[in-house]
Design an enzyme around this catalytic site. Sequence first.
Site, mmCIF file in Angstrom:
data_model
loop_
_atom_site.group_PDB
_atom_site.id
_atom_site.type_symbol
_atom_site.label_atom_id
_atom_site.label_comp_id
_atom_site.label_asym_id
_atom_site.label_seq_id
_atom_site.Cartn_x
_atom_site.Cartn_y
_atom_site.Cartn_z
ATOM 1 N N TYR A 27 0.846 -1.205 0.000
ATOM 2 C CA TYR A 27 0.000 0.000 0.000
ATOM 3 C C TYR A 27 0.881 1.255 0.000
ATOM 4 C CZ TYR A 27 -2.921 3.792 1.694
ATOM 5 O OH TYR A 27 -3.534 5.014 1.833
ATOM 6 N N THR A 81 -0.029 11.936 5.076
ATOM 7 C CA THR A 81 -0.279 10.573 4.588
ATOM 8 C C THR A 81 -1.235 9.838 5.523
ATOM 9 O OG1 THR A 81 1.671 9.787 5.744
ATOM 10 C CG2 THR A 81 1.963 10.310 3.431
ATOM 11 N N SER A 109 -2.967 14.125 7.537
ATOM 12 C CA SER A 109 -4.023 13.786 6.576
ATOM 13 C C SER A 109 -5.393 13.796 7.245
ATOM 14 C CB SER A 109 -3.741 12.389 6.019
ATOM 15 O OG SER A 109 -4.854 11.877 5.343
ATOM 16 N N LEU A 131 -6.785 18.567 3.740
ATOM 17 C CA LEU A 131 -8.235 18.383 3.668
ATOM 18 C C LEU A 131 -8.614 17.556 2.439
ATOM 19 C CD1 LEU A 131 -10.457 19.803 5.389
ATOM 20 C CD2 LEU A 131 -10.424 21.644 3.708
ATOM 21 N N TYR A 132 -9.525 16.601 2.644
ATOM 22 C CA TYR A 132 -10.241 15.975 1.537
ATOM 23 C C TYR A 132 -11.683 16.446 1.642
ATOM 24 C CZ TYR A 132 -6.736 12.355 0.298
ATOM 25 O OH TYR A 132 -5.619 11.674 -0.139
ATOM 26 N N THR A 158 -6.327 18.700 -0.994
ATOM 27 C CA THR A 158 -5.848 17.787 -2.040
ATOM 28 C C THR A 158 -6.853 17.747 -3.178
ATOM 29 O OG1 THR A 158 -4.544 16.491 -0.497
ATOM 30 C CG2 THR A 158 -5.219 15.380 -2.513
ATOM 31 N N LYS A 255 -3.012 21.088 -3.073
ATOM 32 C CA LYS A 255 -2.026 20.003 -3.214
ATOM 33 C C LYS A 255 -2.439 19.124 -4.389
ATOM 34 C CE LYS A 255 0.009 16.092 -0.635
ATOM 35 N NZ LYS A 255 -0.534 14.902 -1.286
ATOM 36 N N SER A 277 2.360 18.335 -7.274
ATOM 37 C CA SER A 277 2.320 16.942 -6.808
ATOM 38 C C SER A 277 1.404 16.121 -7.697
ATOM 39 C CB SER A 277 1.780 16.929 -5.371
ATOM 40 O OG SER A 277 1.555 15.617 -4.901
ATOM 41 N N HIS A 279 0.501 13.107 -6.224
ATOM 42 C CA HIS A 279 0.134 12.156 -5.177
ATOM 43 C C HIS A 279 1.133 10.971 -5.145
ATOM 44 C CE1 HIS A 279 -3.574 11.858 -2.584
ATOM 45 N NE2 HIS A 279 -3.014 10.700 -2.290
ATOM 46 N N ARG A 282 0.339 7.918 -7.435
ATOM 47 C CA ARG A 282 -0.704 6.988 -6.991
ATOM 48 C C ARG A 282 -2.043 7.283 -7.646
ATOM 49 N NH1 ARG A 282 1.091 4.713 -2.124
ATOM 50 N NH2 ARG A 282 -0.851 4.677 -0.951
ATOM 51 N N ASP A 310 6.514 18.172 -4.315
ATOM 52 C CA ASP A 310 6.156 16.949 -3.575
ATOM 53 C C ASP A 310 6.124 15.749 -4.514
ATOM 54 O OD1 ASP A 310 4.644 15.496 -1.271
ATOM 55 O OD2 ASP A 310 3.246 15.341 -2.947
ATOM 56 N N GLY A 312 8.741 11.925 -5.246
ATOM 57 C CA GLY A 312 9.974 11.360 -5.787
ATOM 58 C C GLY A 312 11.241 11.756 -5.058
ATOM 59 N N ARG A 334 6.841 8.526 1.062
ATOM 60 C CA ARG A 334 7.344 7.159 1.285
ATOM 61 C C ARG A 334 8.628 7.130 2.107
ATOM 62 N NH1 ARG A 334 5.230 7.405 -3.743
ATOM 63 N NH2 ARG A 334 3.681 5.844 -4.351
HETATM 64 C C1 LIG Z 1 0.880 5.450 1.899
HETATM 65 C C2 LIG Z 1 0.558 6.828 1.407
HETATM 66 C C3 LIG Z 1 -0.580 7.470 1.884
HETATM 67 C C4 LIG Z 1 -0.901 8.754 1.429
HETATM 68 N N1 LIG Z 1 -1.989 9.402 1.939
HETATM 69 C C5 LIG Z 1 -2.273 10.660 1.531
HETATM 70 C C6 LIG Z 1 -3.367 11.375 2.094
HETATM 71 O O1 LIG Z 1 -4.078 10.894 2.968
HETATM 72 N N2 LIG Z 1 -3.591 12.625 1.635
HETATM 73 C C7 LIG Z 1 -2.817 13.218 0.662
HETATM 74 O O2 LIG Z 1 -3.076 14.349 0.258
HETATM 75 N N3 LIG Z 1 -1.779 12.564 0.120
HETATM 76 C C8 LIG Z 1 -1.487 11.310 0.548
HETATM 77 N N4 LIG Z 1 -0.406 10.663 0.016
HETATM 78 C C9 LIG Z 1 0.485 11.371 -0.933
HETATM 79 C C10 LIG Z 1 1.585 12.119 -0.176
HETATM 80 O O3 LIG Z 1 1.071 13.213 0.527
HETATM 81 C C11 LIG Z 1 2.632 12.658 -1.158
HETATM 82 O O4 LIG Z 1 2.004 13.432 -2.123
HETATM 83 C C12 LIG Z 1 3.456 11.563 -1.838
HETATM 84 O O5 LIG Z 1 3.746 10.508 -0.938
HETATM 85 C C13 LIG Z 1 4.764 12.150 -2.378
HETATM 86 O O6 LIG Z 1 5.494 11.201 -3.077
HETATM 87 P P1 LIG Z 1 6.714 10.352 -2.426
HETATM 88 O O7 LIG Z 1 6.064 9.254 -1.639
HETATM 89 O O8 LIG Z 1 7.441 9.881 -3.626
HETATM 90 O O9 LIG Z 1 7.515 11.273 -1.565
HETATM 91 C C14 LIG Z 1 -0.076 9.381 0.449
HETATM 92 C C15 LIG Z 1 1.070 8.722 -0.011
HETATM 93 C C16 LIG Z 1 1.393 7.469 0.462
HETATM 94 C C17 LIG Z 1 2.641 6.792 -0.042
#
Ligand SMILES: Cc1cc2nc3c(=O)[nH]c(=O)nc-3n(C[C@H](O)[C@H](O)[C@H](O)COP(=O)(O)O)c2cc1C
Length: 383
Positions: A27, A81, A109, A131-132, A158, A255, A277, A279, A282, A310, A312, A334
């Site tokens: 995940y 996160t 988050s 915020l979502y 976001t 975001k 970003s 995300h 993802r 944000d 990488g 990550r």
């Molecule tokens: C496991 C996981 C959960 C995440 N949950 C959220 C979240 O709840 N809200 C959000 O805006 N971004 C979430 N993100 C995205 C992160 O805020 C961020 O944009 C992203 O991890 C940046 O990339 P990186 O992992 O390569 O540093 C999540 C990312 C991961 C890996």
Amino acid sequence: MNLNDCHNFDDFRKLAKKKLPSPIFHYIDGGSDDEITLQRNTESFNQCDLIPNVLAGGGKPDLSTEIFGRKISMPIFLSPTAMQRLYDPEGDRASARAAAKLGTMYGMSTMATSSIEEIANISSGPKLFQLYIHKDKSITDDLIERCKRANFDGLCLTVDTIVAGNRERDHRTGFTTPPKLTIKSLFEFAAKPSWVFNYLTNKKFELSNVKHKTDKGTNITKSVIEYVNEQYDPKMNWKDAEYCIKKWNGPFALKGIMSVEDAKKALDIGCTAILISNHGGRQLDGSRSPFDQLKEISDAVGDKLEIILDGGVRRGTHVLKAIAAGAKACSFGRMFLFSLAAGGQAGVERALQNMHNEIQRNMLLMGCKNIKELNRSKIIYRK
Ligand SMILES: Cc1cc2nc3c(=O)[nH]c(=O)nc-3n(C[C@H](O)[C@H](O)[C@H](O)COP(=O)(O)O)c2cc1C
């Protein structure tokens, strides 16, 4: 292998993989579809090279910068996160404490497993709430009011997740919130007995910020994809963003901005910052990387908006390149989640300290005394 053996992203990732049940590891680790954007996010930093200046007089460089009205000790902070309780029993509390100790910002988050109030009580360090927008609009109002009362420094909305990305690893592993032992995943969880013991004997899993508004994902098991698709508002638009800005009335970012056009709109509606970003690869696979978009967006709005890069980021040199291209700071997900899984609060502190050391060492090698000296003259893009 233990925490002392972790010197970089791959080391933390390896240790986290040893400790976490595989559905949870995947995940964190995974991206959407073919994970091309996920790969590109880090690769894109290699399209650009640093140009050092020597005999600059040395001395300890000043790494500090200011975002959301707060000074931070280094230009990197923790991206918001979800569900950190799954990676470590202390979850968000461990991350928030580590960020405060190292003098940088912790991002929370909406889907956190600690509450806004709990984190405000344990940390006076810089804090950003993410915020979502749910279909139930009273959730947005409630979260903003609570962040105000808890003195959070900034809010970000976001905007890249109106529908869940296609995370095929989660389909395969059957990852759910809260985690459920299914025939499919039983073996994976049984293979990590210490994680299972910690999970069952510590604070109960909950989506602490929204549990009084919805059972889904807290008491009622859902796949994360189902949760997002049922709960978040897919019709979210610029008016909704404007509503949040007015209601919050403080430092505010979108975001998930990836185009110059949207960055200009963010400025027009009153944002003070943006997080470039996707995300962490993802959501929309095949989208450009944040670093690929940074230069163009910075040229358009960099003098009026705080730009945060944000996605990488794995190395201090990635941060240096982002700052030189026009970002005020970077955030990462990550990197600190794996360090949290690898060693709890001590793990996150180690990852942040490593990053601090890398940025400091590389600024010295670049001949830069402070963040302002990292500018376009210090990088060159490959053809
Ligand atoms: C496991 C996981 C959960 C995440 N949950 C959220 C979240 O709840 N809200 C959000 O805006 N971004 C979430 N993100 C995205 C992160 O805020 C961020 O944009 C992203 O991890 C940046 O990339 P990186 O992992 O390569 O540093 C999540 C990312 C991961 C890996």
